[in-house]
Design a protein around this motif. Structure first.
Motif, PDB file in Angstrom:
ATOM      1  N   UNK A  19      57.560  55.017  29.465  1.00  0.00           N
ATOM      2  CA  UNK A  19      58.267  54.010  30.249  1.00  0.00           C
ATOM      3  C   UNK A  19      57.394  53.304  31.279  1.00  0.00           C
ATOM      4  N   UNK A  20      56.327  53.935  31.734  1.00  0.00           N
ATOM      5  CA  UNK A  20      55.516  53.314  32.787  1.00  0.00           C
ATOM      6  C   UNK A  20      54.154  53.996  32.833  1.00  0.00           C
ATOM      7  N   UNK A  21      53.236  53.350  33.538  1.00  0.00           N
ATOM      8  CA  UNK A  21      51.917  53.928  33.800  1.00  0.00           C
ATOM      9  C   UNK A  21      51.959  54.662  35.137  1.00  0.00           C
ATOM     10  N   UNK A  22      51.330  55.838  35.183  1.00  0.00           N
ATOM     11  CA  UNK A  22      51.246  56.598  36.423  1.00  0.00           C
ATOM     12  C   UNK A  22      49.846  56.561  37.027  1.00  0.00           C
ATOM     13  N   UNK A  23      48.838  56.358  36.209  1.00  0.00           N
ATOM     14  CA  UNK A  23      47.468  56.360  36.721  1.00  0.00           C
ATOM     15  C   UNK A  23      46.500  56.592  35.584  1.00  0.00           C
ATOM     16  N   UNK A  24      45.268  56.875  35.918  1.00  0.00           N
ATOM     17  CA  UNK A  24      44.269  57.100  34.891  1.00  0.00           C
ATOM     18  C   UNK A  24      42.982  57.608  35.479  1.00  0.00           C
ATOM     19  N   UNK A  25      42.068  57.951  34.612  1.00  0.00           N
ATOM     20  CA  UNK A  25      40.773  58.453  35.052  1.00  0.00           C
ATOM     21  C   UNK A  25      39.769  58.337  33.932  1.00  0.00           C
ATOM     22  N   UNK A  26      38.690  59.090  34.067  1.00  0.00           N
ATOM     23  CA  UNK A  26      37.631  59.004  33.082  1.00  0.00           C
ATOM     24  C   UNK A  26      38.033  59.548  31.736  1.00  0.00           C
ATOM     25  N   UNK A  27      39.016  60.449  31.696  1.00  0.00           N
ATOM     26  CA  UNK A  27      39.395  61.085  30.436  1.00  0.00           C
ATOM     27  C   UNK A  27      40.454  60.290  29.694  1.00  0.00           C
ATOM     28  N   UNK A  28      41.307  59.596  30.412  1.00  0.00           N
ATOM     29  CA  UNK A  28      42.354  58.855  29.729  1.00  0.00           C
ATOM     30  C   UNK A  28      43.381  58.287  30.679  1.00  0.00           C
ATOM     31  N   UNK A  29      44.506  57.867  30.107  1.00  0.00           N
ATOM     32  CA  UNK A  29      45.579  57.231  30.848  1.00  0.00           C
ATOM     33  C   UNK A  29      46.763  58.183  30.946  1.00  0.00           C
ATOM     34  N   UNK A  30      47.480  58.126  32.071  1.00  0.00           N
ATOM     35  CA  UNK A  30      48.653  58.969  32.280  1.00  0.00           C
ATOM     36  C   UNK A  30      49.886  58.084  32.321  1.00  0.00           C
ATOM     37  N   UNK A  31      50.899  58.447  31.539  1.00  0.00           N
ATOM     38  CA  UNK A  31      52.128  57.667  31.435  1.00  0.00           C
ATOM     39  C   UNK A  31      53.331  58.505  31.893  1.00  0.00           C
ATOM     40  N   UNK A  32      54.342  57.811  32.363  1.00  0.00           N
ATOM     41  CA  UNK A  32      55.632  58.442  32.642  1.00  0.00           C
ATOM     42  C   UNK A  32      56.440  58.422  31.356  1.00  0.00           C
TER      43      UNK A  32
END
Length: 561
Positions: A19-32
């Protein structure tokens, strides 16, 4: 912070609808995401370029297997994963709240009690990690989420089992330089004491807003971690000794987590309802609301097409958390060197200006009163001195209106400043001040109770803002008591102060033998009292300005460490 999905983002990962993006970093993307049963989850999806790397896949599979073993209240539980998918992913329980990095960057260092609760929770979470024969190895502010009921350890992205497998003995230096242990920085074998060192760094950051080993090029920071002494200036005295022990260069000299937990539990306020300052508690509530809004938005519901943003994602460093972008007005203030959060400082300056204006108006009134007093007691012909009397009334009316306008403006700025310092004081003693922050506004206008409620609030704010290291004793409060006594005099005599003082003069008329009408006016006791009160405005304004300056300075010193 939940942000809209972008073009190219997946709609679904495994059984979880995104449903949404929460953040990210060098390893990948974090989603809600949301499970078919309605549970909120944070879904971490590996970047495509890493998914094609066989070595990375093996490491990621090892991470997931290790993370599944970790339990405990203060860790984000792994609920699902697929390490064989085209893009491997990991789902954990969603925790609405900012990272410690975001919280400190946007709201300043945590007060002692909050830092103690934070450290105790992290120590308990690390104990759960170590019980599984693992080390976290990447404990840093960006990997600590502040939840309503305590902190959570997240991202076991480089945690390693302590068994004698080949990948645990790699000489690769992982982690974040400013928060890694000396042995980790030198690519030596690490164990639980390494996490204790990182915990000390995180506690110092939470209490001061900076790493104890500074910032700069990675090689410079690593050198300070390995060879330099930590900078613990600003760490509260009750916490400083424990942090210093955790930051010992020799792993064997660092305390165990049981000792750390016992010390921090003793520093935390027992039975407090909230562990975070009110501002951060509100942030957590807002994030929970935003997450639920994203789930129930008709445009993003199950079976609907997600709205996409076409702007390319900004580059995100592996060590940096994704923080919400500041409002444009705040950005302009920062460019002019102003802190967008320092509303109290703006009200403080306004109070100084309005106090000076109010004092000038009062002095002008006193000068006019003395001029009238010099002419009092003399019979004057109304016909001869009529114009002079009208000019006196005009001057008194102008000064009276100026006094009312400046007084109302001063009152508005005062209650706003008083509210802000009450909010700031909550950061120093969460849950320990009487009355809610809103009472710092309402208390002034409650009949009768206004004679003592604001003083009680001021006493608590003064005590909470007092410099640390005084055995929790309040700073000398003579200035506070003097200001309140002077304010009470003004409040109790306001009918004499806030009405046109010329109405307090006694006027008599007499028609003489020449048929002219004569007039005489005299100062009554109320008129002399009005003059005395106007004269007292100058010392009252000076004492009030000093009180504002002193309290603001104490709070600034606490916030800046």
């Amino acid at each position: 912070m939940a942000n809209p999905l972008r073009d190219g983002d997946p709609n679904q990962i495994g059984p979880y609808r995104l449903h949404a993006r929460l953040g990210g970093g060098g390893m990948g993307q974090v989603f809600l995401g949301r499970s078919p049963g309605g549970r909120l989850v944070a879904v971490k999806v590996v970047r495509p370029e890493l998914a094609d790397n066989a070595d990375f896949r093996r490491r990621f599979a090892s991470e997931v297997e290790a993370a599944r073993k970790v339990g405990g209240f203060y860790t984000a539980q792994v609920v699902d994963a697929d390490t064989e998918a085209a893009r491997p992913w990991l789902a954990t329980a969603y925790i609405p709240g900012p990272s410690l990095h975001q919280a400190v960057e946007e709201h300043g260092p945590l007060p002692l009690e909050s830092a103690a609760v934070l450290g105790a929770g992290l120590a308990e979470g690390l104990a759960a990690v170590h019980a599984c024969e693992m080390v976290h190895r990447d404990l840093k502010p960006a990997n600590v989420i502040l939840a309503e009921d305590g902190p959570r350890l997240i991202d076991f992205g480089i945690a390693r089992a302590l068994d004698a497998t080949s990948h645990t003995q790699t000489s690769t230096v992982l982690g974040t330089a400013a928060f890694m242990s000396p042995e980790q920085a030198m690519a030596q074998k690490v164990g639980p004491p390494s996490d204790v060192f990182s915990l000390g760094c995180v506690l110092a950051f939470a209490a001061t807003g900076r790493s104890p080993f500074g910032t700069g090029p990675v090689h410079a920071v690593v050198f300070r971690v390995v060879h330099g002494d930590p900078d613990l200036r600003g760490v509260p005295a009750p916490l400083a000794a424990l942090v210093a022990a955790c930051l010992a260069k020799d792993p064997a000299a660092r305390p165990g987590l049981e000792h750390v937990l016992a010390r921090l539990t003793a520093l935390a306020s027992p039975g407090q309802g909230r562990w975070l300052p009110e501002a951060l508690t509100q942030v957590i509530a807002e994030r929970r609301t935003l997450a639920l809004t994203a789930l129930h938005d008709p445009a993003t519901g199950t079976g609907a097409v997600h709205p996409r943003t076409t702007a390319p994602p900004p580059p995100v460093h592996a060590d940096q958390p994704r923080a919400p972008q500041p409002l444009l007005v705040h950005e302009r203030r920062l460019m002019r060197g102003r802190d967008p959060g320092s509303h109290a400082a703006a009200y403080q300056i306004a109070i100084y200006v309005l106090l000076a204006l109010f004092a000038v108006v009062s002095v002008s009134t006193v000068v006019h009163q003395f001029d009238i007093a010099d002419d009092a007691g003399r019979w004057r012909s109304v016909e001869t001195y009529g114009d002079l009397h009208e000019s006196d009334e005009l001057i008194s009316t102008i000064t009276w209106v100026a006094q009312i306008v400046s007084g109302l403006a001063l009152t508005a700025c005062w209650v706003l400043w008083f509210f802000r310092v009450r909010v700031v004081a909550e950061q120093f003693a969460p849950g320990r001040l009487r009355y809610r922050p809103s009472m710092a506004v309402y208390a002034w206008f409650i009949p009768i109770a206004g004679l003592w409620l604001p003083k009680q609030i001021a006493d608590d704010v003064w005590h909470a803002s007092s410099p640390p290291g005084r055995g929790r004793a309040t700073a000398p409060a003579g200035l506070l008591h003097t200001w309140w006594a002077m304010w009470l005099v003004t409040f109790l005599t306001w009918p004499l102060f806030w009405i046109d003082w010329t109405t307090l003069l006694a006027t008599q008329y007499e028609r003489r033998e020449d048929n002219d009408l004569y007039r005489i006016y005299e100062f009554t006791p109320a008129g002399w009292a009005s003059l005395a009160l106007h004269m007292a405005v100058v010392p009252t304004a000076i004492v009030t300005a000093r009180f504002v300056r002193r309290l603001s300075a104490m709070q600034a010193a606490r916030l800046n460490g």
